[in-house]
Design a protein around this motif. Structure first.
Motif, PDB file in Angstrom:
ATOM      1  N   VAL A  14       0.275   2.541  -7.174  1.00 51.12           N
ATOM      2  CA  VAL A  14       1.122   3.864  -6.717  1.00 51.12           C
ATOM      3  C   VAL A  14       0.482   4.718  -5.605  1.00 51.12           C
ATOM      4  N   ALA A  15       1.206   4.723  -4.667  1.00 46.38           N
ATOM      5  CA  ALA A  15       0.742   5.423  -3.390  1.00 46.38           C
ATOM      6  C   ALA A  15       1.083   7.073  -3.878  1.00 46.38           C
ATOM      7  N   ALA A  16       2.055   7.485  -4.392  1.00 44.52           N
ATOM      8  CA  ALA A  16       2.446   8.729  -4.593  1.00 44.52           C
ATOM      9  C   ALA A  16       3.617   8.742  -5.895  1.00 44.52           C
ATOM     10  N   ALA A  17       3.765   9.812  -6.488  1.00 40.48           N
ATOM     11  CA  ALA A  17       4.698   9.759  -7.797  1.00 40.48           C
ATOM     12  C   ALA A  17       5.363  11.418  -7.708  1.00 40.48           C
ATOM     13  N   LEU A  18       6.417  11.147  -8.206  1.00 39.51           N
ATOM     14  CA  LEU A  18       7.273  12.331  -8.125  1.00 39.51           C
ATOM     15  C   LEU A  18       8.104  12.395  -9.723  1.00 39.51           C
ATOM     16  N   THR A  34       0.957  -1.227   0.114  1.00 42.05           N
ATOM     17  CA  THR A  34       0.057   0.060  -0.097  1.00 42.05           C
ATOM     18  C   THR A  34       0.784   1.140   0.152  1.00 42.05           C
ATOM     19  N   ARG A  35       2.324   1.346   0.165  1.00 38.14           N
ATOM     20  CA  ARG A  35       2.940   2.320   0.356  1.00 38.14           C
ATOM     21  C   ARG A  35       4.240   2.022  -1.014  1.00 38.14           C
ATOM     22  N   VAL A  36       3.918   2.020  -2.408  1.00 41.77           N
ATOM     23  CA  VAL A  36       4.748   1.910  -3.466  1.00 41.77           C
ATOM     24  C   VAL A  36       4.966   3.397  -3.996  1.00 41.77           C
ATOM     25  N   TYR A  37       6.166   3.731  -4.175  1.00 39.03           N
ATOM     26  CA  TYR A  37       6.206   5.071  -4.694  1.00 39.03           C
ATOM     27  C   TYR A  37       7.273   4.767  -5.973  1.00 39.03           C
ATOM     28  N   VAL A  38       6.839   5.874  -6.848  1.00 36.21           N
ATOM     29  CA  VAL A  38       7.815   5.822  -8.092  1.00 36.21           C
ATOM     30  C   VAL A  38       8.281   7.144  -8.250  1.00 36.21           C
ATOM     31  N   LEU A  39       9.470   7.416  -8.733  1.00 38.37           N
ATOM     32  CA  LEU A  39      10.166   8.797  -9.112  1.00 38.37           C
ATOM     33  C   LEU A  39      10.959   8.699 -10.120  1.00 38.37           C
ATOM     34  N   GLY A  40      11.376   9.648 -11.043  1.00 40.52           N
ATOM     35  CA  GLY A  40      12.221   9.555 -11.799  1.00 40.52           C
ATOM     36  C   GLY A  40      12.630  10.956 -12.632  1.00 40.52           C
TER      37      GLY A  40
END
Length: 277
Positions: A149-153, A124-130
């Motif tokens: 995805v819990a949040a993305a940046l 429940t706390r998977v994040y992606v950033l790139g």
């Protein structure tokens, strides 16, 4: 006195190197484990043995300069490099390597699912950033699988999705420099405009850094606040609200990055990487 000073400096170097090497005990390269898929790194935080199924997951998607078949290239900047330089990231950190071309959301999901099967974690706390090509990959992945995805940046990127509206389900932070000559800021603004046009932007925040070039956002990976912001979101949050209380000031970001660079050797520069660092 001079000998004591030299001895002290020698000890500092030894401690720094031992500290950096210790991190590699928790870092594993997985090659060829997914047929036709990406090779990838998995970093286990120091207390992972105790946290296991409560451990969040951070997926980092790199830019075009790190594409290839040498998986070590994918560690040249980003969260893994930040960890080696002393940044604590209490999460499983997954870093796939893209051999070339656009990031494939399904292949990124395959890496996530493989990792979940072999490393207990909090799904429940998977994040992606790139950033750059990884900025595109971040929005494409989050927009394809918004329920994962819990949040993305996403930094200095855009999206190749025909329909970006599913991104409105994900707490999303977009950062782009107005002086970016590699990926024009218009690419990020297209996504923002599409979401705003449908009044689908309640979970969206964005920053247009005036005068910032393509490489400026790379410093975000080395800032503690970056991960605090990500970790403040969960798929279990009612209404999945966006955290707007944590901000990134460019001046403090630069100071934090420079301080970390003092604690370890300067990273190697490969073709094109200087544009991203």
């Amino acid at each position: 006195m001079k000998m004591k000073r030299l001895f002290f400096l020698f000890l500092l170097v030894v401690v720094a190197n031992v500290s950096a090497l210790a991190q590699y005990d928790f870092l594993t390269a997985h090659r060829g484990v997914i047929k036709g898929g990406y090779d990838f790194w998995v970093y286990q935080p120091e207390d992972y043995y105790y946290s296991q199924e409560h451990t969040p997951v951070v997926i980092f998607l790199h830019g075009a300069s790190l594409c290839g078949r040498d998986i070590n290239r994918s560690r040249r900047y980003g969260p893994l490099d930040a960890i080696v330089r002393g940044r604590e990231i209490p999460a499983l950190v997954i870093v796939p390597q893209n051999p070339g071309g656009s990031w494939n959301p399904k292949k990124v999901l395959d890496v996530l699912d493989w990792t979940r099967q072999h490393y207990p974690c909090d799904s429940t706390r998977v994040y992606v950033l790139g950033m750059s090509l990884g900025g595109y990959g971040t929005m494409d992945f989050a927009g394809t699988y918004p329920d994962r995805v819990a949040a993305a940046l996403a930094m200095c990127g855009g999206s190749t999705l025909r329909d970006v509206q599913p991104l409105g389900q994900v707490p999303l932070w977009i950062i782009h420099g107005t002086a970016d000559r590699a990926v024009n800021v218009r690419e990020s603004k297209k996504v923002v405009s599409a979401l705003e046009a449908e009044h689908n932007d309640s979970r969206l925040r964005y920053d247009w850094w005036q005068g910032a070039n393509h490489g400026a956002p790379a410093r975000v990976f080395y800032l503690k606040k970056t991960y605090e912001w990500l970790f403040s979101h969960s798929l279990t949050d009612e209404g999945r609200p966006l955290n707007r209380t944590i901000s990134i000031d460019r001046s403090e970001l630069r100071n934090a990055y420079n301080d970390m660079m003092k604690n370890a050797p300067k990273p190697e520069v490969i073709d094109g990487e200087e544009d991203e660092l």
